[in-house]
Design an enzyme around this catalytic site. Sequence first.
Site, PDB file in Angstrom:
ATOM      1  N   ASP A 198      -2.745 -10.614  -2.515  1.00  0.00           N
ATOM      2  CA  ASP A 198      -3.229 -10.187  -1.212  1.00  0.00           C
ATOM      3  C   ASP A 198      -4.734  -9.924  -1.273  1.00  0.00           C
ATOM      4  O   ASP A 198      -5.291  -9.667  -2.351  1.00  0.00           O
ATOM      5  CB  ASP A 198      -2.487  -8.908  -0.801  1.00  0.00           C
ATOM      6  N   HIS A 209       0.816  -1.223   0.000  1.00  0.00           N
ATOM      7  CA  HIS A 209       0.000   0.000   0.000  1.00  0.00           C
ATOM      8  C   HIS A 209       0.849   1.273   0.000  1.00  0.00           C
ATOM      9  O   HIS A 209       0.300   2.378  -0.110  1.00  0.00           O
ATOM     10  CB  HIS A 209      -0.933   0.032   1.216  1.00  0.00           C
ATOM     11  N   ASP A 235      -4.235 -12.972   3.925  1.00  0.00           N
ATOM     12  CA  ASP A 235      -5.392 -12.389   4.594  1.00  0.00           C
ATOM     13  C   ASP A 235      -6.712 -12.652   3.888  1.00  0.00           C
ATOM     14  O   ASP A 235      -7.766 -12.208   4.354  1.00  0.00           O
ATOM     15  CB  ASP A 235      -5.202 -10.884   4.819  1.00  0.00           C
ATOM     16  N   HIS A 274      -6.193  -7.322  -0.337  1.00  0.00           N
ATOM     17  CA  HIS A 274      -6.388  -5.920  -0.706  1.00  0.00           C
ATOM     18  C   HIS A 274      -5.616  -5.582  -1.989  1.00  0.00           C
ATOM     19  O   HIS A 274      -4.551  -6.154  -2.252  1.00  0.00           O
ATOM     20  CB  HIS A 274      -5.883  -4.998   0.397  1.00  0.00           C
TER      21      HIS A 274
END
Length: 345
Positions: free
Chosen positions: A198, A163, A287, A200
Amino acid sequence: MKCFYHEAQSAHAPKHFFLRGQPAPSPEQPVRAERLKVAIETAGASLVLLPALARDRELTDRLKRIHSSRYLDFLETVVERWRTLPAASDVVAPNVHPCGHASVYPRHIIGQAGWHMHDMACPMDEGSYTGIIASATTAQAAAEAVAQGETVSYALCRPPGHHAGPERAGGFCFLNNTALAATVLREHYDRVAIIDVDLHHGNGTQDIFWERSDVWTGSVHVDPADFYPFFWGAATEVGEGDGKGFNCNVPLGLGANGIAFLQALSRLLSALATFKPQAIVIALGLDAHKDDPLAGMTLETEDFYRIGQRLAQVKGPKVIVQEGGYPTDSLGDNLAAFLQGFRRG
């Protein structure tokens, strides 16, 4: 497979972050690494513990290719400067962020913190910078091993990085370890691909390579219309300028299962095939598991085995960089399953 880890990562240990307006226990804790190290042993891989941190000019030079100099300076000095403020908290936690077209870079540390930290999930204290640099050092070492002839390596990195953009932190991420690994590989290969699996979207990675055609970026993730990072990660985002057509996003609905994820991964890899990468960086998130506290997908542990198998079939040397995946009883099992599937892919 050589797996790399720097124990100084444990210096970054924020106790809390803000979740839905409330202070909540941070899942980005050193226990993540402890559980992942056990998983590496379970998978039968070798763990290389890196030597004591030293100021690394080569690391600094590489980081300047993916992050702005003022952002790197900010990360190194922000805690000391923040604590000179009257009645300041122990951790850096900005209360103002630029919106819309912001053209004035602040002189004041509160403004700079808001400029460089785009959410409330990146608290920093006196140990954070050491841990952040140790995480980046780990990614660099794993990439260098592949550049020197290893066919695959794994970097146990925390805090994660995907990120983190050219001059912003977000989502527990400060320095973009995945982009750093790709930068090392680009010193040896003309075409490098990043495959982000991931939960996200890797918005920082996308941002860094948005206008570049030498590094292809692709991501499978929850649709940002419903999930963090919210503002980036749509299927329509394909890059600009020289990078147009070299970014691919495959968003999935909230709660997607392993079957849907593997189908999306197949679509992503089909898009990658025309790029013909010479080396690969895998941004590995764990995740997406059904028990992860960030709760966005419903993958089972066996699905990570299949993801590992499928990614192993992509041709070219590979660096696996750990991104998300937070403390649960399943976390270590998920990494072990991925590594075992990768080995047998």
